[in-house]
Design a protein around this motif. Sequence first.
Motif, PDB file in Angstrom:
ATOM      1  N   THR A 180       0.819  -1.218   0.000  1.00 56.52           N
ATOM      2  CA  THR A 180       0.000   0.000   0.000  1.00 56.52           C
ATOM      3  C   THR A 180       0.853   1.269   0.000  1.00 56.52           C
ATOM      4  O   THR A 180       0.629   2.165  -0.817  1.00 56.52           O
ATOM      5  CB  THR A 180      -0.951   0.000   1.223  1.00 56.52           C
ATOM      6  N   ASP A 181       1.844   1.322   0.893  1.00 61.30           N
ATOM      7  CA  ASP A 181       2.656   2.543   0.982  1.00 61.30           C
ATOM      8  C   ASP A 181       3.420   2.792  -0.314  1.00 61.30           C
ATOM      9  O   ASP A 181       3.467   3.900  -0.824  1.00 61.30           O
ATOM     10  CB  ASP A 181       3.663   2.446   2.141  1.00 61.30           C
ATOM     11  N   ARG A 182       4.008   1.690  -0.839  1.00 57.84           N
ATOM     12  CA  ARG A 182       4.795   1.833  -2.078  1.00 57.84           C
ATOM     13  C   ARG A 182       3.875   2.272  -3.224  1.00 57.84           C
ATOM     14  O   ARG A 182       4.204   3.148  -4.022  1.00 57.84           O
ATOM     15  CB  ARG A 182       5.445   0.497  -2.438  1.00 57.84           C
ATOM     16  N   TYR A 183       2.670   1.665  -3.244  1.00 58.36           N
ATOM     17  CA  TYR A 183       1.714   1.979  -4.289  1.00 58.36           C
ATOM     18  C   TYR A 183       1.304   3.464  -4.206  1.00 58.36           C
ATOM     19  O   TYR A 183       1.247   4.168  -5.203  1.00 58.36           O
ATOM     20  CB  TYR A 183       0.478   1.084  -4.121  1.00 58.36           C
ATOM     21  N   GLN A 184       1.040   3.903  -2.937  1.00 59.45           N
ATOM     22  CA  GLN A 184       0.662   5.311  -2.745  1.00 59.45           C
ATOM     23  C   GLN A 184       1.795   6.217  -3.194  1.00 59.45           C
ATOM     24  O   GLN A 184       1.568   7.233  -3.851  1.00 59.45           O
ATOM     25  CB  GLN A 184       0.351   5.621  -1.258  1.00 59.45           C
TER      26      GLN A 184
END
Length: 516
Positions: free
Chosen positions: A144-148
Amino acid sequence: MDCFVFNDVERLKRILNNVPAGIEVYNNMGSLIDINAKGLEIFGVEDDSIVLGINILDNPNLPNIVLSNISTLLSLPEEDKRDFANENFKDSFSFEYSFDRVFSKKYYKTLYNKENKYISSKVECYFNDNGVFENLIMIFLDETDRYQEQLELKKFKLMFDNISSFGKVGIMEHNVSDDSFVANDQWFDNFGVSKCTEISLDNIYKNLSKADRLWIKSNFKSVPFERISLNTLKEKQFEVIVEGKSHWVKCVWLSFKNEYEDFVILGSSIDVTELVEATLRAKESDKLKTKFLQNITHEIHTPLNAIVGFSQLLVDATNKDEREEYNRIIIENNQTLVKLINNILDYSKVEAGITGVNQECFDLCALADDLFSVFKLHNEKRLVCDFKTNKENIIIVSDKSKIRDILTNLLNNAFKFTINGNVSLELEDIGQEVRVSIKDTGIGIGEDHKKKIFDRFYKTDDFIQGTGLGLSISQKFVKLLGGELMINSEFGKGSEFYFILPKRIENNNQQYEGEV
Ligand code: ADP
Protein backbone atom coordinates in the motif's frame (compact mmCIF):
# COMPACT_ATOMS: atom_id res chain seq x y z
CA MET A 1 14.94 -37.71 16.86
CA ASP A 2 11.33 -36.71 17.56
CA CYS A 3 12.60 -33.85 19.63
CA PHE A 4 14.80 -32.76 16.74
CA VAL A 5 11.81 -32.72 14.34
CA PHE A 6 9.77 -30.77 16.89
CA ASN A 7 12.51 -28.16 17.20
CA ASP A 8 12.78 -27.98 13.47
CA VAL A 9 9.09 -27.25 13.00
CA GLU A 10 9.13 -24.75 15.86
CA ARG A 11 12.12 -22.97 14.33
CA LEU A 12 10.39 -22.84 10.98
CA LYS A 13 7.21 -21.46 12.54
CA ARG A 14 9.23 -18.79 14.34
CA ILE A 15 10.89 -17.82 11.12
CA LEU A 16 7.57 -17.70 9.27
CA ASN A 17 6.10 -15.55 12.01
CA ASN A 18 8.89 -13.06 11.63
CA VAL A 19 9.16 -12.74 7.88
CA PRO A 20 7.86 -9.40 6.60
CA ALA A 21 5.37 -11.19 4.32
CA GLY A 22 1.94 -12.56 5.12
CA ILE A 23 1.81 -16.34 4.67
CA GLU A 24 -1.37 -18.39 4.57
CA VAL A 25 -1.51 -22.16 4.31
CA TYR A 26 -4.66 -23.80 2.88
CA ASN A 27 -5.41 -27.52 2.83
CA ASN A 28 -6.27 -29.47 -0.33
CA MET A 29 -9.93 -28.45 0.07
CA GLY A 30 -9.07 -24.75 0.10
CA SER A 31 -9.62 -24.23 3.87
CA LEU A 32 -7.21 -22.01 5.77
CA ILE A 33 -5.22 -24.03 8.25
CA ASP A 34 -2.43 -21.63 9.18
CA ILE A 35 -1.55 -17.95 8.96
CA ASN A 36 1.54 -16.16 10.24
CA ALA A 37 1.67 -12.99 12.38
CA LYS A 38 2.34 -10.70 9.44
CA GLY A 39 -0.69 -12.17 7.62
CA LEU A 40 -2.90 -11.38 10.60
CA GLU A 41 -1.48 -7.85 10.70
CA ILE A 42 -1.98 -7.24 6.95
CA PHE A 43 -5.61 -8.31 7.08
CA GLY A 44 -6.39 -6.74 10.47
CA VAL A 45 -7.24 -10.00 12.20
CA GLU A 46 -6.83 -10.10 16.00
CA ASP A 47 -6.47 -13.85 16.39
CA ASP A 48 -5.94 -16.70 13.95
CA SER A 49 -9.01 -18.51 15.33
CA ILE A 50 -11.09 -15.83 13.58
CA VAL A 51 -9.86 -16.85 10.13
CA LEU A 52 -8.89 -20.48 10.38
CA GLY A 53 -11.37 -22.51 8.38
CA ILE A 54 -12.34 -19.86 5.82
CA ASN A 55 -12.21 -21.12 2.26
CA ILE A 56 -10.00 -19.44 -0.29
CA LEU A 57 -12.65 -19.85 -2.99
CA ASP A 58 -14.89 -17.47 -0.99
CA ASN A 59 -12.23 -14.75 -1.03
CA PRO A 60 -14.05 -11.68 -2.44
CA ASN A 61 -10.86 -9.89 -3.40
CA LEU A 62 -8.65 -12.32 -5.29
CA PRO A 63 -8.62 -11.67 -9.03
CA ASN A 64 -11.13 -13.88 -10.89
CA ILE A 65 -8.45 -15.60 -12.91
CA VAL A 66 -6.60 -16.64 -9.73
CA LEU A 67 -9.80 -17.91 -8.12
CA SER A 68 -10.74 -19.86 -11.21
CA ASN A 69 -7.25 -21.45 -11.40
CA ILE A 70 -7.40 -22.44 -7.73
CA SER A 71 -10.88 -23.89 -8.22
CA THR A 72 -9.65 -25.92 -11.23
CA LEU A 73 -6.58 -27.10 -9.32
CA LEU A 74 -8.64 -28.33 -6.38
CA SER A 75 -11.04 -30.24 -8.63
CA LEU A 76 -8.43 -31.82 -10.97
CA PRO A 77 -7.47 -35.51 -10.68
CA GLU A 78 -4.38 -35.86 -8.51
CA GLU A 79 -2.05 -36.81 -11.39
CA ASP A 80 -2.84 -33.60 -13.32
CA LYS A 81 -2.42 -31.19 -10.46
CA ARG A 82 1.36 -30.67 -10.54
CA ASP A 83 1.51 -29.78 -14.23
CA PHE A 84 -1.46 -27.45 -13.86
CA ALA A 85 0.13 -25.76 -10.82
CA ASN A 86 3.47 -25.36 -12.56
CA GLU A 87 1.77 -23.83 -15.56
CA ASN A 88 -0.73 -21.51 -13.85
CA PHE A 89 0.88 -20.25 -10.65
CA LYS A 90 4.22 -19.18 -12.04
CA ASP A 91 3.78 -15.46 -11.72
CA SER A 92 3.13 -13.16 -8.85
CA PHE A 93 0.21 -10.75 -9.18
CA SER A 94 -1.02 -7.52 -7.61
CA PHE A 95 -4.54 -6.55 -6.68
CA GLU A 96 -6.56 -4.12 -4.66
CA TYR A 97 -7.85 -5.60 -1.42
CA SER A 98 -11.16 -4.12 -0.28
CA PHE A 99 -12.05 -4.58 3.37
CA ASP A 100 -15.48 -3.23 2.58
CA ARG A 101 -16.03 -6.31 0.42
CA VAL A 102 -14.66 -8.58 3.18
CA PHE A 103 -17.19 -7.00 5.54
CA SER A 104 -20.19 -7.13 3.22
CA LYS A 105 -19.49 -10.75 2.19
CA LYS A 106 -18.95 -11.62 5.90
CA TYR A 107 -15.72 -13.37 4.89
CA TYR A 108 -14.01 -12.80 8.26
CA LYS A 109 -13.98 -10.23 11.04
CA THR A 110 -11.33 -7.58 10.46
CA LEU A 111 -10.24 -4.46 12.30
CA TYR A 112 -10.25 -2.54 9.04
CA ASN A 113 -13.48 -1.44 7.45
CA LYS A 114 -13.67 1.03 4.61
CA GLU A 115 -10.06 1.17 3.53
CA ASN A 116 -8.32 -0.62 0.68
CA LYS A 117 -4.85 -2.11 0.54
CA TYR A 118 -2.64 -2.87 -2.41
CA ILE A 119 -1.31 -6.38 -2.18
CA SER A 120 1.15 -8.28 -4.28
CA SER A 121 0.90 -12.01 -3.99
CA LYS A 122 2.21 -15.37 -5.15
CA VAL A 123 0.56 -18.79 -5.02
CA GLU A 124 2.73 -21.80 -4.20
CA CYS A 125 1.52 -25.42 -4.26
CA TYR A 126 2.99 -27.99 -1.91
CA PHE A 127 3.19 -31.60 -3.02
CA ASN A 128 4.34 -34.23 -0.49
CA ASP A 129 7.08 -36.78 -1.04
CA ASN A 130 4.58 -39.01 -2.82
CA GLY A 131 3.68 -36.24 -5.20
CA VAL A 132 0.28 -35.70 -3.64
CA PHE A 133 -1.03 -32.15 -3.49
CA GLU A 134 -1.32 -31.15 0.15
CA ASN A 135 -1.26 -27.39 0.55
CA LEU A 136 -1.81 -24.16 -1.20
CA ILE A 137 0.45 -21.48 0.20
CA MET A 138 -0.36 -17.84 -0.39
CA ILE A 139 2.33 -15.22 0.17
CA PHE A 140 1.25 -11.60 0.55
CA LEU A 141 3.17 -8.34 0.60
CA ASP A 142 1.45 -5.18 1.71
CA GLU A 143 2.46 -2.73 -1.03
CA THR A 144 0.00 0.00 0.00
CA ASP A 145 2.66 2.54 0.98
CA ARG A 146 4.80 1.83 -2.08
CA TYR A 147 1.71 1.98 -4.29
CA GLN A 148 0.66 5.31 -2.75
CA GLU A 149 4.18 6.63 -3.24
CA GLN A 150 4.11 5.47 -6.84
CA LEU A 151 0.75 7.12 -7.28
CA GLU A 152 2.08 10.33 -5.77
CA LEU A 153 5.12 10.09 -8.00
CA LYS A 154 2.94 9.51 -11.05
CA LYS A 155 0.75 12.46 -10.05
CA PHE A 156 3.82 14.61 -9.53
CA LYS A 157 5.26 13.52 -12.89
CA LEU A 158 1.97 14.27 -14.60
CA MET A 159 1.81 17.68 -12.95
CA PHE A 160 5.42 18.38 -13.75
CA ASP A 161 4.96 17.29 -17.38
CA ASN A 162 1.94 19.54 -17.54
CA ILE A 163 3.76 22.53 -16.09
CA SER A 164 6.76 21.76 -18.22
CA SER A 165 4.84 21.68 -21.49
CA PHE A 166 2.54 24.57 -20.50
CA GLY A 167 5.43 26.77 -19.39
CA LYS A 168 7.75 25.24 -22.01
CA VAL A 169 10.26 24.36 -19.30
CA GLY A 170 12.88 21.78 -20.17
CA ILE A 171 15.21 20.12 -17.67
CA MET A 172 18.34 18.10 -18.21
CA GLU A 173 21.12 16.38 -16.32
CA HIS A 174 24.51 15.94 -17.90
CA ASN A 175 26.99 13.78 -16.04
CA VAL A 176 30.32 15.08 -17.31
CA SER A 177 32.25 12.25 -15.64
CA ASP A 178 30.55 9.42 -17.49
CA ASP A 179 29.20 11.62 -20.30
CA SER A 180 25.60 10.52 -19.76
CA PHE A 181 22.75 12.85 -20.58
CA VAL A 182 19.07 12.74 -19.61
CA ALA A 183 16.44 15.35 -20.32
CA ASN A 184 12.68 15.68 -20.47
CA ASP A 185 10.86 15.98 -23.81
CA GLN A 186 10.53 19.75 -23.45
CA TRP A 187 14.29 20.18 -23.34
CA PHE A 188 14.51 18.65 -26.82
CA ASP A 189 11.44 20.62 -27.97
CA ASN A 190 13.01 23.85 -26.76
CA PHE A 191 16.05 23.17 -28.90
CA GLY A 192 13.94 22.08 -31.87
CA VAL A 193 15.23 18.49 -32.04
CA SER A 194 13.41 15.21 -31.64
CA LYS A 195 14.08 13.08 -28.58
CA CYS A 196 15.19 10.03 -30.53
CA THR A 197 18.13 11.98 -31.91
CA GLU A 198 21.34 10.24 -31.04
CA ILE A 199 22.37 12.05 -27.91
CA SER A 200 25.45 14.20 -28.40
CA LEU A 201 26.09 17.89 -27.89
CA ASP A 202 26.36 18.32 -31.66
CA ASN A 203 22.94 16.77 -32.22
CA ILE A 204 21.02 18.37 -29.39
CA TYR A 205 22.28 21.86 -30.08
CA LYS A 206 22.46 21.62 -33.87
CA ASN A 207 19.90 24.42 -34.29
CA LEU A 208 22.06 26.99 -32.49
CA SER A 209 24.50 29.34 -34.12
CA LYS A 210 28.10 28.15 -34.42
CA ALA A 211 29.20 30.59 -31.74
CA ASP A 212 26.57 29.33 -29.29
CA ARG A 213 27.46 25.70 -30.01
CA LEU A 214 31.09 26.49 -29.26
CA TRP A 215 30.04 28.25 -26.08
CA ILE A 216 28.19 25.16 -24.92
CA LYS A 217 31.07 22.88 -25.81
CA SER A 218 33.70 25.00 -24.15
CA ASN A 219 31.62 25.37 -21.03
CA PHE A 220 30.40 21.85 -20.58
CA LYS A 221 32.25 19.40 -22.72
CA SER A 222 35.89 20.09 -23.16
CA VAL A 223 36.52 21.64 -19.75
CA PRO A 224 38.69 19.40 -17.58
CA PHE A 225 36.93 18.38 -14.38
CA GLU A 226 39.19 20.36 -12.11
CA ARG A 227 38.20 23.54 -13.83
CA ILE A 228 34.48 23.12 -13.33
CA SER A 229 33.70 25.16 -10.33
CA LEU A 230 30.99 23.74 -8.18
CA ASN A 231 27.59 25.40 -7.85
CA THR A 232 28.31 27.87 -10.59
CA LEU A 233 25.24 29.34 -12.09
CA LYS A 234 25.50 29.98 -15.81
CA GLU A 235 22.77 31.78 -17.66
CA LYS A 236 22.43 32.31 -21.37
CA GLN A 237 19.79 33.05 -23.95
CA PHE A 238 19.99 31.27 -27.29
CA GLU A 239 18.38 31.84 -30.64
CA VAL A 240 17.17 28.48 -31.99
CA ILE A 241 16.56 28.43 -35.73
CA VAL A 242 14.41 25.62 -37.11
CA GLU A 243 13.56 25.68 -40.82
CA GLY A 244 14.36 29.37 -41.02
CA LYS A 245 12.11 30.26 -38.07
CA SER A 246 13.65 31.63 -34.90
CA HIS A 247 12.63 31.08 -31.35
CA TRP A 248 14.38 31.98 -28.13
CA VAL A 249 15.39 29.79 -25.24
CA LYS A 250 16.80 30.91 -21.93
CA CYS A 251 18.93 28.43 -19.97
CA VAL A 252 20.28 28.26 -16.47
CA TRP A 253 22.95 25.73 -15.51
CA LEU A 254 24.19 24.57 -12.17
CA SER A 255 27.18 22.29 -11.78
CA PHE A 256 27.86 20.15 -8.74
CA LYS A 257 29.50 16.96 -7.53
CA ASN A 258 27.03 14.15 -6.92
CA GLU A 259 27.17 11.41 -4.27
CA TYR A 260 29.55 9.36 -6.46
CA GLU A 261 31.91 12.33 -6.83
CA ASP A 262 30.81 12.72 -10.45
CA PHE A 263 30.62 16.21 -11.95
CA VAL A 264 27.05 16.83 -12.90
CA ILE A 265 25.45 19.72 -14.71
CA LEU A 266 21.78 20.36 -14.09
CA GLY A 267 20.07 22.64 -16.55
CA SER A 268 16.68 24.15 -17.08
CA SER A 269 15.55 25.87 -20.22
CA ILE A 270 12.50 27.95 -20.94
CA ASP A 271 11.09 29.10 -24.24
CA VAL A 272 11.03 32.89 -24.03
CA THR A 273 10.02 33.55 -27.63
CA GLU A 274 6.81 35.35 -26.67
CA LEU A 275 8.68 37.56 -24.24
CA VAL A 276 11.44 38.39 -26.71
CA GLU A 277 8.91 39.09 -29.46
CA ALA A 278 6.80 41.26 -27.14
CA THR A 279 9.91 43.25 -26.20
CA LEU A 280 10.84 43.64 -29.86
CA ARG A 281 7.26 44.69 -30.66
CA ALA A 282 7.27 47.19 -27.80
CA LYS A 283 10.56 48.64 -29.06
CA GLU A 284 9.21 48.77 -32.61
CA SER A 285 5.98 50.33 -31.39
CA ASP A 286 7.97 52.92 -29.45
CA LYS A 287 9.98 53.74 -32.56
CA LEU A 288 6.78 54.00 -34.59
CA LYS A 289 5.20 56.27 -31.99
CA THR A 290 8.18 58.63 -32.12
CA LYS A 291 8.00 58.58 -35.90
CA PHE A 292 4.26 59.18 -35.66
CA LEU A 293 4.74 62.26 -33.47
CA GLN A 294 7.30 63.70 -35.89
CA ASN A 295 4.96 62.81 -38.71
CA ILE A 296 1.84 64.20 -37.20
CA THR A 297 3.48 67.55 -36.49
CA HIS A 298 4.33 67.74 -40.16
CA GLU A 299 0.87 66.45 -41.22
CA ILE A 300 -0.89 69.10 -39.14
CA HIS A 301 1.45 71.94 -40.05
CA THR A 302 1.16 71.45 -43.80
CA PRO A 303 -2.64 71.90 -44.16
CA LEU A 304 -2.74 74.42 -41.31
CA ASN A 305 -0.07 76.61 -42.94
CA ALA A 306 -1.92 76.33 -46.26
CA ILE A 307 -5.23 77.30 -44.64
CA VAL A 308 -3.73 80.25 -42.74
CA GLY A 309 -1.63 81.43 -45.72
CA PHE A 310 -4.31 81.14 -48.39
CA SER A 311 -7.00 82.64 -46.11
CA GLN A 312 -4.75 85.71 -45.82
CA LEU A 313 -4.27 85.80 -49.61
CA LEU A 314 -8.02 85.32 -50.11
CA VAL A 315 -8.75 88.45 -48.09
CA ASP A 316 -6.51 90.55 -50.34
CA ALA A 317 -7.30 88.85 -53.66
CA THR A 318 -9.47 90.76 -56.08
CA ASN A 319 -9.25 88.54 -59.14
CA LYS A 320 -12.18 86.03 -59.35
CA ASP A 321 -10.03 83.13 -60.67
CA GLU A 322 -7.45 83.77 -57.99
CA ARG A 323 -10.15 83.78 -55.26
CA GLU A 324 -11.60 80.50 -56.60
CA GLU A 325 -8.18 78.87 -56.65
CA TYR A 326 -7.39 79.99 -53.06
CA ASN A 327 -10.85 78.85 -51.99
CA ARG A 328 -10.27 75.39 -53.48
CA ILE A 329 -6.90 75.07 -51.75
CA ILE A 330 -8.41 76.11 -48.41
CA ILE A 331 -11.30 73.60 -48.75
CA GLU A 332 -8.93 70.80 -49.74
CA ASN A 333 -6.63 71.45 -46.80
CA ASN A 334 -9.59 71.74 -44.47
CA GLN A 335 -10.67 68.27 -45.59
CA THR A 336 -7.17 66.91 -45.06
CA LEU A 337 -7.07 68.37 -41.56
CA VAL A 338 -10.54 67.06 -40.70
CA LYS A 339 -9.60 63.59 -41.97
CA LEU A 340 -6.42 63.65 -39.95
CA ILE A 341 -8.17 64.72 -36.75
CA ASN A 342 -10.96 62.18 -37.31
CA ASN A 343 -8.39 59.43 -37.77
CA ILE A 344 -6.61 60.35 -34.57
CA LEU A 345 -9.91 60.48 -32.66
CA ASP A 346 -11.10 57.16 -34.10
CA TYR A 347 -7.80 55.58 -33.31
CA SER A 348 -7.77 56.89 -29.72
CA LYS A 349 -11.32 55.61 -29.17
CA VAL A 350 -10.49 52.19 -30.51
CA GLU A 351 -7.34 52.04 -28.38
CA ALA A 352 -9.30 53.09 -25.28
CA GLY A 353 -11.84 50.33 -25.97
CA ILE A 354 -14.77 52.72 -26.08
CA THR A 355 -15.85 52.15 -29.67
CA GLY A 356 -19.37 50.78 -29.71
CA VAL A 357 -21.19 49.17 -32.64
CA ASN A 358 -24.48 50.59 -33.87
CA GLN A 359 -26.89 48.36 -35.74
CA GLU A 360 -28.81 49.70 -38.67
CA CYS A 361 -30.58 48.00 -41.57
CA PHE A 362 -29.37 49.36 -44.89
CA ASP A 363 -28.53 48.50 -48.47
CA LEU A 364 -24.77 47.97 -48.76
CA CYS A 365 -24.94 48.29 -52.57
CA ALA A 366 -26.47 51.75 -52.31
CA LEU A 367 -23.90 52.88 -49.72
CA ALA A 368 -20.96 51.57 -51.75
CA ASP A 369 -22.28 52.96 -55.01
CA ASP A 370 -22.82 56.44 -53.51
CA LEU A 371 -19.37 56.51 -51.99
CA PHE A 372 -17.70 55.28 -55.16
CA SER A 373 -19.50 57.98 -57.17
CA VAL A 374 -17.90 60.65 -54.98
CA PHE A 375 -14.45 59.17 -55.66
CA LYS A 376 -15.21 58.99 -59.38
CA LEU A 377 -16.07 62.68 -59.32
CA HIS A 378 -12.58 63.53 -58.06
CA ASN A 379 -10.82 61.06 -60.30
CA GLU A 380 -8.21 63.46 -61.70
CA LYS A 381 -5.92 60.64 -62.84
CA ARG A 382 -8.77 59.29 -65.01
CA LEU A 383 -8.48 55.79 -63.61
CA VAL A 384 -10.99 53.26 -64.88
CA CYS A 385 -13.53 52.87 -62.10
CA ASP A 386 -15.51 49.67 -61.77
CA PHE A 387 -18.34 48.96 -59.38
CA LYS A 388 -19.50 45.34 -59.43
CA THR A 389 -22.08 43.49 -57.37
CA ASN A 390 -23.72 40.07 -57.83
CA LYS A 391 -27.02 41.37 -56.40
CA GLU A 392 -28.78 44.65 -57.01
CA ASN A 393 -29.46 45.11 -53.30
CA ILE A 394 -27.61 43.60 -50.41
CA ILE A 395 -29.53 44.42 -47.27
CA ILE A 396 -27.50 44.07 -44.11
CA VAL A 397 -27.79 44.91 -40.42
CA SER A 398 -24.49 46.40 -39.38
CA ASP A 399 -22.76 49.64 -38.44
CA LYS A 400 -23.23 51.84 -41.51
CA SER A 401 -20.97 54.62 -40.37
CA LYS A 402 -18.05 52.24 -39.70
CA ILE A 403 -18.51 50.52 -43.07
CA ARG A 404 -18.49 53.95 -44.71
CA ASP A 405 -15.23 54.81 -42.90
CA ILE A 406 -13.64 51.49 -43.90
CA LEU A 407 -14.62 51.87 -47.57
CA THR A 408 -13.50 55.52 -47.60
CA ASN A 409 -10.10 54.60 -46.17
CA LEU A 410 -9.55 51.74 -48.60
CA LEU A 411 -10.80 53.69 -51.64
CA ASN A 412 -8.69 56.70 -50.64
CA ASN A 413 -5.60 54.48 -50.59
CA ALA A 414 -6.51 52.76 -53.86
CA PHE A 415 -6.87 56.11 -55.67
CA LYS A 416 -3.84 57.58 -53.90
CA PHE A 417 -1.46 54.75 -54.77
CA THR A 418 -2.61 54.12 -58.36
CA ILE A 419 -1.11 56.20 -61.13
CA ASN A 420 -2.87 54.54 -64.02
CA GLY A 421 -5.08 51.56 -64.66
CA ASN A 422 -8.15 50.92 -62.62
CA VAL A 423 -9.75 50.86 -59.22
CA SER A 424 -12.66 48.54 -58.58
CA LEU A 425 -15.11 48.06 -55.77
CA GLU A 426 -16.80 44.66 -55.70
CA LEU A 427 -19.58 43.32 -53.49
CA GLU A 428 -20.55 39.69 -53.40
CA ASP A 429 -23.59 38.37 -51.60
CA ILE A 430 -22.57 34.92 -50.27
CA GLY A 431 -25.62 33.87 -48.29
CA GLN A 432 -25.26 34.82 -44.63
CA GLU A 433 -22.21 36.92 -45.42
CA VAL A 434 -21.04 39.54 -47.83
CA ARG A 435 -17.58 39.85 -49.37
CA VAL A 436 -16.26 43.35 -50.02
CA SER A 437 -13.19 43.94 -52.14
CA ILE A 438 -11.30 47.03 -53.27
CA LYS A 439 -8.76 46.38 -56.00
CA ASP A 440 -6.30 48.65 -57.71
CA THR A 441 -3.53 48.41 -60.27
CA GLY A 442 -1.29 50.73 -58.26
CA ILE A 443 2.20 50.54 -56.79
CA GLY A 444 1.46 47.39 -54.80
CA ILE A 445 2.98 46.33 -51.50
CA GLY A 446 6.06 44.09 -51.15
CA GLU A 447 6.13 40.93 -49.02
CA ASP A 448 8.09 42.50 -46.14
CA HIS A 449 5.65 45.37 -45.78
CA LYS A 450 2.56 43.16 -46.07
CA LYS A 451 3.20 41.55 -42.67
CA LYS A 452 3.15 44.90 -40.91
CA ILE A 453 0.77 46.88 -43.09
CA PHE A 454 -2.07 46.76 -40.53
CA ASP A 455 0.17 47.90 -37.68
CA ARG A 456 -0.51 51.35 -36.32
CA PHE A 457 1.56 54.19 -37.80
CA TYR A 458 3.05 51.85 -40.41
CA LYS A 459 3.82 53.28 -43.84
CA THR A 460 5.81 51.66 -46.63
CA ASP A 461 7.45 54.97 -47.31
CA ASP A 462 8.05 57.67 -44.69
CA PHE A 463 7.74 60.39 -47.32
CA ILE A 464 4.16 59.44 -48.22
CA GLN A 465 1.60 61.81 -46.79
CA GLY A 466 -0.54 60.30 -44.02
CA THR A 467 -0.33 59.07 -40.46
CA GLY A 468 -0.29 55.37 -41.21
CA LEU A 469 -3.43 54.92 -39.12
CA GLY A 470 -6.07 54.33 -41.83
CA LEU A 471 -5.49 50.59 -42.33
CA SER A 472 -5.00 49.95 -38.64
CA ILE A 473 -8.34 51.65 -37.84
CA SER A 474 -10.05 49.89 -40.76
CA GLN A 475 -8.79 46.51 -39.56
CA LYS A 476 -10.09 47.18 -36.06
CA PHE A 477 -13.47 48.32 -37.40
CA VAL A 478 -13.76 45.23 -39.66
CA LYS A 479 -12.99 43.01 -36.67
CA LEU A 480 -15.64 44.82 -34.63
CA LEU A 481 -18.13 43.98 -37.34
CA GLY A 482 -17.20 40.29 -37.31
CA GLY A 483 -14.67 40.03 -40.14
CA GLU A 484 -11.01 40.43 -40.90
CA LEU A 485 -9.34 42.76 -43.33
CA MET A 486 -7.05 40.83 -45.67
CA ILE A 487 -4.61 41.83 -48.37
CA ASN A 488 -3.47 40.41 -51.70
CA SER A 489 -0.78 42.49 -53.24
CA GLU A 490 2.25 42.31 -55.41
CA PHE A 491 4.85 45.01 -55.53
CA GLY A 492 4.47 47.05 -58.74
CA LYS A 493 1.30 45.23 -59.81
CA GLY A 494 -1.48 46.41 -57.53
CA SER A 495 -3.37 45.48 -54.41
CA GLU A 496 -6.61 44.01 -53.23
CA PHE A 497 -7.96 44.69 -49.75
CA TYR A 498 -10.96 42.53 -48.90
CA PHE A 499 -13.09 41.37 -46.00
CA ILE A 500 -16.10 39.16 -45.35
CA LEU A 501 -18.77 40.42 -42.97
CA PRO A 502 -21.82 38.69 -41.54
CA LYS A 503 -24.97 40.29 -42.92
CA ARG A 504 -26.26 40.61 -39.40
CA ILE A 505 -23.91 41.37 -36.54
CA GLU A 506 -24.65 39.46 -33.38
CA ASN A 507 -24.09 41.88 -30.59
CA ASN A 508 -25.30 45.42 -30.22
CA ASN A 509 -23.11 47.92 -28.37
CA GLN A 510 -20.23 45.53 -28.58
CA GLN A 511 -17.07 46.99 -27.10
CA TYR A 512 -13.70 46.46 -28.64
CA GLU A 513 -10.78 46.11 -26.32
CA GLY A 514 -7.99 48.00 -28.02
CA GLU A 515 -4.38 46.93 -27.78
CA VAL A 516 -2.39 48.70 -25.14
P1 ADP B 1 -2.85 56.60 -43.98
O1 ADP B 1 -3.88 56.66 -42.91
O2 ADP B 1 -1.66 57.43 -43.70
O3 ADP B 1 -3.38 56.70 -45.34
P2 ADP B 1 -2.86 53.71 -44.14
O4 ADP B 1 -2.79 52.97 -42.87
O5 ADP B 1 -4.17 53.79 -44.80
O6 ADP B 1 -2.21 55.14 -43.86
O7 ADP B 1 -1.81 53.09 -45.13
C1 ADP B 1 -0.53 52.80 -44.64
C2 ADP B 1 0.42 52.57 -45.76
O8 ADP B 1 0.06 51.42 -46.48
C3 ADP B 1 0.46 53.66 -46.79
O9 ADP B 1 1.30 54.73 -46.36
C4 ADP B 1 1.01 52.92 -47.98
O10 ADP B 1 2.40 52.83 -47.85
C5 ADP B 1 0.42 51.53 -47.85
N1 ADP B 1 -0.81 51.35 -48.66
C6 ADP B 1 -2.08 51.35 -48.21
N2 ADP B 1 -2.96 51.08 -49.20
C7 ADP B 1 -2.21 50.88 -50.31
C8 ADP B 1 -2.51 50.57 -51.68
N3 ADP B 1 -3.76 50.41 -52.10
N4 ADP B 1 -1.48 50.44 -52.53
C9 ADP B 1 -0.20 50.58 -52.12
N5 ADP B 1 0.15 50.90 -50.84
C10 ADP B 1 -0.84 51.06 -49.96
